[in-house]
Design an enzyme around this catalytic site. Structure first.
Site, PDB file in Angstrom:
ATOM      1  N   ARG A  83      28.389 -14.154  12.911  1.00  0.00           N
ATOM      2  CA  ARG A  83      26.916 -14.125  12.888  1.00  0.00           C
ATOM      3  C   ARG A  83      26.308 -15.486  13.181  1.00  0.00           C
ATOM      4  O   ARG A  83      25.404 -15.607  14.010  1.00  0.00           O
ATOM      5  CB  ARG A  83      26.405 -13.590  11.551  1.00  0.00           C
ATOM      6  CG  ARG A  83      26.683 -12.118  11.351  1.00  0.00           C
ATOM      7  CD  ARG A  83      26.235 -11.656   9.991  1.00  0.00           C
ATOM      8  NE  ARG A  83      26.966 -12.416   8.974  1.00  0.00           N
ATOM      9  CZ  ARG A  83      26.609 -12.526   7.710  1.00  0.00           C
ATOM     10  NH1 ARG A  83      25.512 -11.943   7.269  1.00  0.00           N
ATOM     11  NH2 ARG A  83      27.328 -13.214   6.848  1.00  0.00           N
ATOM     12  N   ASN A 127      25.919  -8.090   9.721  1.00  0.00           N
ATOM     13  CA  ASN A 127      27.138  -7.354   9.415  1.00  0.00           C
ATOM     14  C   ASN A 127      26.767  -5.929   9.050  1.00  0.00           C
ATOM     15  O   ASN A 127      25.714  -5.683   8.454  1.00  0.00           O
ATOM     16  CB  ASN A 127      27.870  -7.976   8.227  1.00  0.00           C
ATOM     17  CG  ASN A 127      28.600  -9.256   8.578  1.00  0.00           C
ATOM     18  OD1 ASN A 127      28.849  -9.542   9.741  1.00  0.00           O
ATOM     19  ND2 ASN A 127      28.946 -10.028   7.577  1.00  0.00           N
TER      20      ASN A 127
END
Length: 93
Positions: free
Chosen positions: A22, A40
């Site tokens: 990320r 996520n």
């Protein structure tokens, strides 16, 4: 004249959580001037929604197909979406 902009959603599957995916994706997107977010998912995959010029989006998708060091990407599932006009890129939790 407004530049041509698209929005894409990618679901990245494989070993992609717990490897800095990320944060790395967010930095890449910001460097490319893209807007949107990354997060996520509960199933262990990562979702990216990004909008901007098609060339920059293609570059980000190519990066997502490899990910950061430690990631093992098995599949990227694409889906084109309507442009929303986001003005930032962020990591969502």
């Amino acid at each position: 004249m407004q530049p041509f902009v698209e929005r894409w959603r990618w679901i990245i599957q494989g070993q992609v959580q717990g490897v800095g995916f990320r944060a790395s994706c967010c930095r890449r997107a910001l460097d490319m001037g893209l807007k949107g977010w990354v997060r996520n998912l509960k199933d262990g995959s990562v979702e990216v929604q990004a909008e901007g010029p098609p060339i920059a989006l293609a570059e980000l998708r190519a990066w997502c197909e490899k990910g950061p060091l430690g990631a093992q990407v098995k599949r990227v599932k694409p889906c084109q979406m309507p442009v929303r006009g986001d003005d930032w890129f962020e990591v969502r939790y």
